[in-house]
Design a protein around this motif. Structure first.
Motif, PDB file in Angstrom:
ATOM      1  N   ILE A 250       0.815  -1.306  -0.189  1.00 27.50           N
ATOM      2  CA  ILE A 250       0.023  -0.138  -0.193  1.00 27.50           C
ATOM      3  C   ILE A 250       0.861   1.124  -0.069  1.00 27.50           C
ATOM      4  N   ALA A 251       1.686   1.351   0.892  1.00 29.24           N
ATOM      5  CA  ALA A 251       2.668   2.347   0.982  1.00 29.24           C
ATOM      6  C   ALA A 251       3.684   2.682  -0.478  1.00 29.24           C
TER       7      ALA A 251
ATOM      8  N   SER B 158       1.022   3.449  -3.247  1.00 29.47           N
ATOM      9  CA  SER B 158       0.519   4.919  -3.099  1.00 29.47           C
ATOM     10  C   SER B 158       1.494   5.906  -3.630  1.00 29.47           C
ATOM     11  N   HIS B 159       2.841   5.409  -2.931  1.00 30.12           N
ATOM     12  CA  HIS B 159       4.005   6.427  -3.507  1.00 30.12           C
ATOM     13  C   HIS B 159       4.262   6.564  -4.811  1.00 30.12           C
TER      14      HIS B 159
ATOM     15  N   ARG C 197       1.368   8.233  -6.534  1.00 33.53           N
ATOM     16  CA  ARG C 197       1.023   9.629  -6.250  1.00 33.53           C
ATOM     17  C   ARG C 197       2.292  10.356  -6.881  1.00 33.53           C
TER      18      ARG C 197
END
Length: 475
Positions: free
Chosen positions: A254-255, A258-259, A262
């Motif tokens: 997820i991290a 997401s990164h 993003r």
């Protein structure tokens, strides 16, 4: 209170019921065998006393005893503690009998005497007038006298009546029940501890697994044995480790995703805002569009790789092997990667590139694996370096070995075993460059579908080589 549905109660009650029914079966069988043995003993006793009485009757005839002397002579034989002996005439009249139980004669029916008179030995047992008794009768001759005073032989029946049978059966049942109660009590205590010992690890595992279900993987099952329960405990601990790793991987995914989403989306948004505000000069707009296109393709690749990985791991991907030209496929793949090669100023050389090599594999999935391997090499190759794709055909064993060699920084030996894992990155400091760590996991899954082993050779500072073997087409 027992929990009716608990495995402890089921186990304890099952063992207890097995012992209970086994003991009841034992009791019934023992009573039946006791019954048979008791009647056999009665018949032996009857035979013994029949011979004694017969010998005494012979003496009566020999010595011409009077009625009183005969009665006195037979008294010890006729009067016993456990049984009584009666001598009946052919007409059913009592001739001699015991003095201590004269009322017992009423229990002997004329029907019984008639049957005993015509058989060698006749037996009858059961409840007679509320008394549990057992009768044995047999024909016998005893001396008598006619009207002239001459000695005659009268046909009669000797009946032996065994009384107090209910007391004997009560004693046997009493001993069986006493033994049964003591055994059940002793076995119940033992079964309680055995059942508790067996189910205690299961209860511990249950509580532990419930904690796992809530996301707490800190507790482990204590493995004390090497039996099936111990193996189950080890499996639960292993499951906890895997779930913990999966949870960490999920959070990391997820991290990372997401990164990785993003960053390009933020860039695209910034370019769009600049274009809308008119802050981008007209001569730079084309470059901005190209940057936006690259960022969009980066997002699409990340999403596609994530979907592909999910499908591969779920077993939803089926390969369709076919014959095709691997050399031509590599050439077309290199052409598709040309923009990335130009941006890094990296070249790819196929050795040899002029020999058609036909393999038997899934064309589309193999192209996906090759693209991921080459993109991995491009990402970690220094500028102006070269990536080699070497094809070594082995006609004798019908395979071609494909080697993809770059001149990157290499991989630490301790990390090589982990590079095929999902979302694993060899260099966390270069997250933006290395993507989400999905590419090599996809490569491994595709090779596994082809039943092909993919290997890696690498040393820090000397580059990395990935290699695998594909079967040559036989037609």
């Amino acid at each position: 209170m027992f929990k009716i549905k608990s495995i402890f109660t089921k186990l304890f009650m099952t063992y207890l019921m097995i012992i209970l029914f086994s003991f009841l079966l034992f009791g019934f069988i023992f009573l039946y065998l006791f019954h048979l043995k008791l009647y056999d003993d009665y018949e032996e006793t009857f035979t013994h006393h029949y011979e004694l009485v017969q010998d005494q009757l012979v003496g009566i005839e020999k010595f011409q005893w009077t009625e009183e002397e005969v009665a006195l002579s037979l008294k010890p034989s006729l009067s016993q503690k456990e049984f009584s002996i009666f001598l009946f005439s052919e007409a059913g009249e009592l001739v001699y009998g015991p003095t201590h139980s004269p009322s017992d004669v009423s229990l002997v029916s004329l029907e019984f005497l008639e049957k005993a008179l015509h058989q060698e030995i006749f037996t009858e047992g059961g409840w007679i007038d509320g008394v549990l008794s057992y009768h044995i009768g047999s024909p016998i001759q005893f001396p008598g006298s006619d009207q002239g005073g001459h000695t005659t032989h009268n046909e009669g029946v000797m009946v032996m009546m065994f009384h107090d049978l209910d007391h004997q059966y009560q004693q046997v049942v009493y001993h069986i029940l006493t033994t049964f109660l003591i055994t059940i009590a002793f076995a119940g205590v033992i079964l309680w501890f055995i059942s508790r010992k067996i189910t205690s690890p299961l209860q511990e595992m249950n509580h532990t697994v419930l904690r796992y279900a809530k996301g707490d993987f800190s507790q482990t099952v204590k493995v004390k044995t090497n039996d099936e329960l111990g193996q189950l405990g080890s499996s639960v601990n292993y499951m906890a480790e895997e779930l913990s790793t999966l949870e960490e991987t999920r959070n990391k995914l997820i991290a990372d995703v997401s990164h990785d989403l993003r960053s390009p989306l933020t860039s695209i948004k910034g370019f769009l805002v600049a274009l809308i505000d008119g802050t981008v000069p007209s001569h730079r707009r084309e470059k901005v569009y190209l940057l936006m296109k690259e960022e969009t393709e980066r997002v699409i690749k990340l999403v596609n790789d994530t979907l592909d990985m999910s499908q591969l791991e779920a077993g939803q991907v089926k390969i369709k092997p076919e014959k095709y030209n691997l050399t031509k496929q590599l050439q077309m793949t290199v052409a598709k990667l040309e923009p990335q090669l130009e941006s890094k100023d990296v070249t790819i050389r196929i050795v040899p590139d002029d020999e058609p090599i036909h393999v038997f594999a899934d064309r589309d999935r193999m192209e996906q694996a090759l693209i991921n391997l080459l993109q991995n090499g491009i990402q970690f190759s220094p500028r102006t370096s070269e990536i080699k794709i070497m094809l070594d055909k082995n006609k004798e064993h019908h395979f071609v070995e494909v080697r993809v060699q770059d001149q990157g920084p290499g991989i630490n030996e301790d990390m090589i075993a982990h590079i095929w894992k999902r979302f694993y990155k060899t260099d966390e400091a270069r997250t933006n460059k290395a993507g989400a760590g999905i590419g090599l996991s996809i490569v491994k899954s595709i090779m596994d579908l082809h039943h092909v082993d993919v290997h890696v050779e690498s040393k820090e500072g000397e580059g990395t080589t990935f290699y695998f073997r594909l079967p040559l087409s036989r037609t």
